[in-house]
Design a protein around this motif. Sequence first.
Motif, mmCIF file in Angstrom:
data_model
loop_
_atom_site.group_PDB
_atom_site.id
_atom_site.type_symbol
_atom_site.label_atom_id
_atom_site.label_comp_id
_atom_site.label_asym_id
_atom_site.label_seq_id
_atom_site.Cartn_x
_atom_site.Cartn_y
_atom_site.Cartn_z
ATOM 1 N N LYS A 148 0.831 -1.204 0.000
ATOM 2 C CA LYS A 148 0.000 0.000 0.000
ATOM 3 C C LYS A 148 0.868 1.258 0.000
ATOM 4 C CE LYS A 148 -4.428 -0.607 -0.225
ATOM 5 N NZ LYS A 148 -5.255 -1.342 0.735
ATOM 6 N N LYS A 187 -3.561 0.261 -4.771
ATOM 7 C CA LYS A 187 -4.006 1.222 -3.772
ATOM 8 C C LYS A 187 -5.484 1.060 -3.466
ATOM 9 C CE LYS A 187 -4.091 6.241 -3.384
ATOM 10 N NZ LYS A 187 -3.926 7.454 -4.202
ATOM 11 N N ASN A 211 2.164 2.090 -3.069
ATOM 12 C CA ASN A 211 1.102 2.535 -3.947
ATOM 13 C C ASN A 211 0.668 1.521 -4.989
ATOM 14 O OD1 ASN A 211 -0.783 4.450 -4.563
ATOM 15 N ND2 ASN A 211 0.737 6.079 -4.390
#
Lengths: 333, 333
Positions: free
Chosen positions: B305, B311, B308
């Motif tokens: 996460k 996401k 990214n």
Amino acid sequence: MIRLKDVAEKANVSPATASLALNDNELVNDKTKERVKQIAKEMNYIPDARAKALKTKETKIIGLVIPEIDNPFFSEIAKEVKTVAKKNGYNIIYCGVESKEDELDYITLFRGMQVDGAIFASSVGDSDSNLDLIKELADNFIPVVFIDRLLDAGSKIDSVNSDLEKAASIAAEHLVNLGHKKIAFAGKEKEFRMTGYIEVLKKYNINYDNKYLFKNILSFEDGYKLGKKIASQKDRPTAILSHNDEVAIGLIQSLVSSGISVPGELSICGIDNIRLSHFYNPALTTVDIPNIKMARKAIQLLLKKIKNENKSKTEHIQFDVSLIERETTQKLL
Amino acid sequence: MIRLKDVAEKANVSPATASLALNDNELVNDKTKERVKQIAKEMNYIPDARAKALKTKETKIIGLVIPEIDNPFFSEIAKEVKTVAKKNGYNIIYCGVESKEDELDYITLFRGMQVDGAIFASSVGDSDSNLDLIKELADNFIPVVFIDRLLDAGSKIDSVNSDLEKAASIAAEHLVNLGHKKIAFAGKEKEFRMTGYIEVLKKYNINYDNKYLFKNILSFEDGYKLGKKIASQKDRPTAILSHNDEVAIGLIQSLVSSGISVPGELSICGIDNIRLSHFYNPALTTVDIPNIKMARKAIQLLLKKIKNENKSKTEHIQFDVSLIERETTQKLL
DNA sequence: ATGATAATTTAAATCGATTTAAATATTAAT
DNA sequence: ATTAATATTTAAATCGATTTAAATTATCAT
């Protein structure tokens, strides 16, 4: 993310005033102060820690370098350090070191000034090859405090120690007093505890046998394996002094499961007095190392240094240790 | 402290070039790159983490919110999270929460962007009053992953769970299968484990007695005290299912020291399968919760996460649990 | 009113690294 | 040799808060 600027605009003041107001500076008018604070609250403004750190040269973070967080002796230290630190507005970066290299990484991290100070608890491995680097860190970058880590005499790094040699001595002496002659040691080579053990044997003229000297025994698992080995031996020791409580517990479980009674046939003594040692079955005879007190003292010393009080004075504090007699040692029959 | 500027001057380049060079940017000429790097090394230059964080919006720190670091179940999680994080260039702020308020403080800290992401393991207390704040944190500030913490269905926060209800169920079922009818529970009210226990009793038509339901029993000490209480009771249960291994161990030590045989007179089953449970004496029957695997998964999810990737996708991962039969439970005679 | 003094606010510099757009140097092509 | 294309370097802006010196406003005494 809401910035100081945003708050300032809404409050119709400059960022300067806003900053001053939020930091309760007496320069700014009480009314505006309140207004700015109120607006900041409404907007849910929280200052950017990164920007603040850059300007103030403070991250409000302390590095805690610690081996074996999964050993209660150390996790209890971590907890205490954290608790005191937090009360004083500091947070803890947990730096678990499993090797010399790990430690080196953390020293570099600290030099990058991501922390305001650091505590090094014990050390990994045998020779302390990182010591010079830590000294340089302490001299040129951030305050450092040691917990139970050897320092050359007159060092300028604050330290909090327990008398581990004495810990081993009183444990060994306890076993001698119970009439034991075949007393083994399971632990770490060239370390205070082993020294204390050997000194006592010498003192009582017990010729200690190399076959009773077990090196590199540091964990549950190590103790467990050693127990199996000893169980299969012919000429068994009648007592074992362990490097710490974990080793002692590993030994006991292993010996008992091999049908050897503890303390009936074999007395076992630990060192540390972790919380569990009282709840083990049989409850473990051990030597109390006041780890939590030490942790408290260490973080207090560090905070003092960070706040720049007694910057020049170096303190070396030694805590006393004491035998806790429970159920895993008994008179030699 | 040596600044980028100092390195740049010595290398006769601008700070821009120096920065680019040190970050291996292909824009800068290979020769200058090498020269700058060399000089930086000679000068022992380490970039200021605070300045870097401000500009890059990354502190390379992850917050780990965890209750009871001195409980092996959690310290093992901490260790694993740290290990994986470190391999990926991240450090851990250890956020030990003993109360709801502690947790609130940490949420505020995180909102100040001193961390790039956070893991919340379990929760303190009963009602989860901080959940909304954590959601807001996750929505507007940093990625968050939960370990074994209840979430409302369809929540956008990644989570890694073990089936604690099933854990209690299979433990209870195990005791039922051994012929026990008077099965007590020692743990936390309104929690999966208690639910699992009650479901099994219902399923087997065992009318469960409120006097066998012990609430707020969570630690060694709690277990120990409860053991004393049970030892003095007339109509004792013949088996106890404990909230975790610590409680089980506290119970056993207490019962045994009161002369009650485990498992002879009373079977005891834990939950967690902490490392110690294997080394306890007698070795503890328990339910394995794969805490280390869970920790690994959690930090991996978080790192994803943060970097990214995926996401938008939310993952809820459930780990299976399994009975570990050892020596503290036996057939009702 | 006027100037002096005190109270309050703000512009601007700063912390140290990164990054982009612009400037300069180098090489290639005709 | 000149222009075009490419490679390399750098000036300057930026991140967001703090802080100091300067500017502005308010208060007071005469």
